[in-house]
Motif scaffolding. Structure first.
Motif, short mmCIF file in Angstrom:
data_model
loop_
_atom_site.label_atom_id
_atom_site.label_comp_id
_atom_site.label_asym_id
_atom_site.label_seq_id
_atom_site.Cartn_x
_atom_site.Cartn_y
_atom_site.Cartn_z
N ARG A 22 9.48 -5.39 -1.60
CA ARG A 22 9.87 -5.09 -0.22
C ARG A 22 9.38 -3.71 0.24
N ARG A 23 9.44 -2.70 -0.64
CA ARG A 23 9.03 -1.35 -0.22
C ARG A 23 7.53 -1.28 0.05
N VAL A 24 6.73 -1.93 -0.79
CA VAL A 24 5.28 -1.94 -0.57
C VAL A 24 4.97 -2.72 0.71
N PHE A 25 5.69 -3.81 0.93
CA PHE A 25 5.51 -4.62 2.14
C PHE A 25 5.80 -3.80 3.39
N GLU A 26 6.89 -3.05 3.38
CA GLU A 26 7.24 -2.23 4.55
C GLU A 26 6.20 -1.13 4.79
N ALA A 27 5.66 -0.56 3.69
CA ALA A 27 4.62 0.46 3.82
C ALA A 27 3.34 -0.16 4.39
N LEU A 28 3.02 -1.39 3.96
CA LEU A 28 1.85 -2.10 4.48
C LEU A 28 1.98 -2.32 5.98
N CYS A 29 3.13 -2.82 6.41
CA CYS A 29 3.35 -3.11 7.84
C CYS A 29 3.27 -1.84 8.68
N LYS A 30 3.82 -0.76 8.16
CA LYS A 30 3.81 0.51 8.88
C LYS A 30 2.37 0.99 9.10
#
Length: 625
Positions: free
Chosen positions: A583-591
């Motif tokens: 989830r943390r990598v996903f949120e960083a990707l989206c940002k």
């Protein structure tokens, strides 16, 4: 009274001219008096260049406008050629690129995937050869794209009965002995190879001079920084001049450091003089030698390394810049299930043929192979896409294969160069595309060490906190003083355990000390647990080892971009689904994607109507076919 008078802007005599005349496409009054212009005739003309040229010729005042007329005539000739061989009218961006290339400029085409860069470059390379303007060298990133480009060039040449000889550096297409014979003899007008083959075969390729080099995907070329030197030598620059251009690049970096550090004025002036003298030698060489053109294209605009800056010094263009991305893709996510193979199988059966499945690099090729086998065993016509295999693109294109499975690597065979707008409908990502680097290796970089100190500062206290802050403050000051070359040398020394000299050796020893301290603290369970929750640096634990993790946004943009390509009605609709494993990598990707893609948004799979999206996708494919 005119709105404005602009000095030096007359397209004929380069003297002053009114803004009204420029707007009408006319030269100044001295070159072409108003009394000689038939406004009622001129206003009906779509192209006024020929009319103005004839008027200037009859008045006996034709000067610089002759070049405008020549370029306009050649542009018209190329646009007709483009329409004849492709059956399509070039769109506005392609016409702009054509104007620049016909003017003799070297430049970078930075544009999204699927907008016709490769098609334009293929057609122009053939046009250049047909007109007898010298050899063309077409450099591509992968063997898959090499064969696609080679086949497309041959198709156009043979269909239109053009006298153009094309050679691809591919032993499987021609055979080793015949390939070497053709290369040595120079029996070609257009040479096609990968960037890797340029490095491997430079001594043979360098026997020939090229008037035009096209680099389709500059990112792949820059993986080997020496390829910049090779390309420049192939169009007419000597090795000595290329080296001098690199000295200018390094001197400019050093000048910037002097300016930022408020160095004495005499040192700054000395550095400026050094740059001016070297640039003078370069300009003198260019005045006395015929230099070819370089056209580079990129979807990402990434310009890696200082050597890429040589393009700016010798050809006056940058190899990359930040851009926004055109795309028509519905971005969707779903959380990783317990049985991810079954999860992907269900999605593939729902979505149908035309799928690309990208397996995150941390899952690896082994998982990609296992997933391919699982899909086949459950009735899906799937194939593994890897550089060691052949024929999967052709099978996918012909419909013998419905789904390709590959690794989500930036230079992966189905991430780059796969241009099948009528076939590719959706992309599935098993895991968020990411880079993963072992912490001990990541700490060979001074900036990564500083980042890790900032992480530790938030999780330790007492004497440890004081020591961490002392390390961080000292390291900040060191980094500020380092030149680019010193910084790279320190990374190499830490990575390969090389002993340096003087000040740099003291810095290396300090960095090694800090690195050892960080790793010792990370082994304490309490600290390790808190570090993994840090928002400063993404860290994850795999089999008791810590890794620095960063989202691979460029691979996501490139890979998902295979589903949305340009056609007559705009961009084909595509679907991209990320199966989220972190989830943390996903949120960083989206940002980060929101920075590159205007209006980027991503929805959970339960929030979208897949049936409706697939209808729109298939409608666009029907138009393309």
């Amino acid at each position: 009274m005119p709105y404005a008078v602009i000095r030096g802007a007359c397209p004929n005599c380069e003297d002053a001219i009114s803004s009204e005349r420029l707007e009408l496409g006319l030269p100044c009054k001295r070159c072409l008096p108003s009394s000689t212009i038939e406004h009622n005739v001129m206003e009906k003309l779509e192209d006024r260049v020929e009319y103005v040229w004839k008027k200037l010729l009859s008045e006996g005042t034709l000067r610089k406008f002759n070049e405008v007329y020549r370029l306009n005539a050649e542009l018209s000739d190329f646009l007709k050629f483009f329409e004849n061989v492709t059956g399509k009218t070039p769109w506005s961006a392609q016409r702009t690129w054509a104007k620049r290339i016909i003017r003799g400029e070297s430049f970078a085409i930075i544009a999204p995937t699927g907008v016709g860069k490769t098609t334009f470059l293929i057609v122009y390379s053939i046009y250049h050869a047909v007109k007898g303007r010298g050899r063309v060298y077409f450099i591509v990133p992968t063997r898959v794209l090499l064969r696609q480009v080679y086949s497309k060039i041959l198709e156009i040449v043979n269909t239109n009965n053009l006298n153009v000889k094309v050679l691809a550096l591919d032993r499987q297409l021609l055979g080793k002995s015949k390939l070497l014979e053709s290369m040595s003899g120079g029996t070609f007008d257009i040479l096609v190879s990968t960037a890797a083959q340029l490095s491997k075969n430079f001594s043979v390729i360098a026997k020939h001079k090229f008037s035009l080099i096209i680099v389709d995907d500059v990112d792949a070329l820059l993986r080997n920084s020496r390829n910049v030197d090779r390309v420049l030598q192939l169009i007419g620059f000597s090795k000595d001049i290329v080296d001098k251009a690199y000295r200018v690049v390094l001197s400019k970096v050093e000048l910037l450091r002097l300016l930022l550090s408020n160095a004495p004025q005499d040192l700054i002036e000395k550095k400026k003089k050094e740059i001016t003298e070297i640039k003078g030698e370069i300009e003198n060489f260019m005045r006395n030698h015929e230099i070819g053109q370089v056209i580079v294209s990129s979807a990402t605009g990434r310009s890696r390394g200082l050597r890429s800056k040589i393009f700016r010094e010798l050809l006056n263009f940058e190899a990359g810049t930040v851009i926004e991305y055109m795309r028509n893709i519905v971005d969707v996510y779903v959380d990783l299930g317990i049985d991810y193979k079954r999860q992907i199988l269900d999605l593939v059966k729902t979505l149908g043929p035309g799928g690309l499945v990208f397996v995150s690099q941390d899952f690896g090729l082994k998982v990609a192979k296992e997933l391919t086998t699982y899909l086949i065993e459950n009735g899906v016509k799937a194939s593994l896409a890897s550089s060691s295999r052949r024929g999967f693109i052709e099978k996918f294109s012909s419909g013998k294969v419905d789904v390709l499975v590959g690794v989500a690597s930036y230079y992966g065979v189905i991430v780059r160069g796969l241009d099948l707008p009528d076939k590719v409908r959706y992309a599935l990502f098993l895991g968020v595309p990411k880079f993963q680097l072992a912490l001990d290796k990541g700490l060979n970089n001074p900036l990564k060490i500083l980042s890790m100190l900032l992480v530790l500062s938030d999780v330790v206290d007492g004497e440890d906190k004081e020591k961490v802050n002392e390390y961080a403050n000292k390291l900040r000051k060191i980094i500020e003083k380092l030149s680019y070359r010193e910084y790279r040398l320190l990374i190499k020394a830490l990575r390969e355990d090389i002993v340096l000299e003087g000040f740099l050796e003291k810095v290396r020893q300090f960095l090694a000390e800090v690195k050892e301290y960080i790793l010792s603290k990370i082994n304490i369970e309490k600290i390790r647990r808190k570090v993994k929750e840090s928002k400063i640096l993404l860290l994850r634990e795999v089999k008791n080892n810590l890794y620095i993790v960063t989202p691979d946004i460029m691979t996501y943009i490139q890979a998902s971009g295979r589903t949305s390509r340009m056609f007559a009605n705009g961009m084909t609709k595509g679907l991209s689904i990320i199966i989220v494993d972190d989830r943390r990598v996903f949120e960083a990707l989206c940002k980060q994607l929101a920075y590159y893609i205007d209006g980027f948004s991503i929805k959970h799979i339960n929030e979208v109507d897949l049936g409706k999206i697939l209808e729109e996708i298939d409608r666009d494919r029907a138009y393309v076919r």
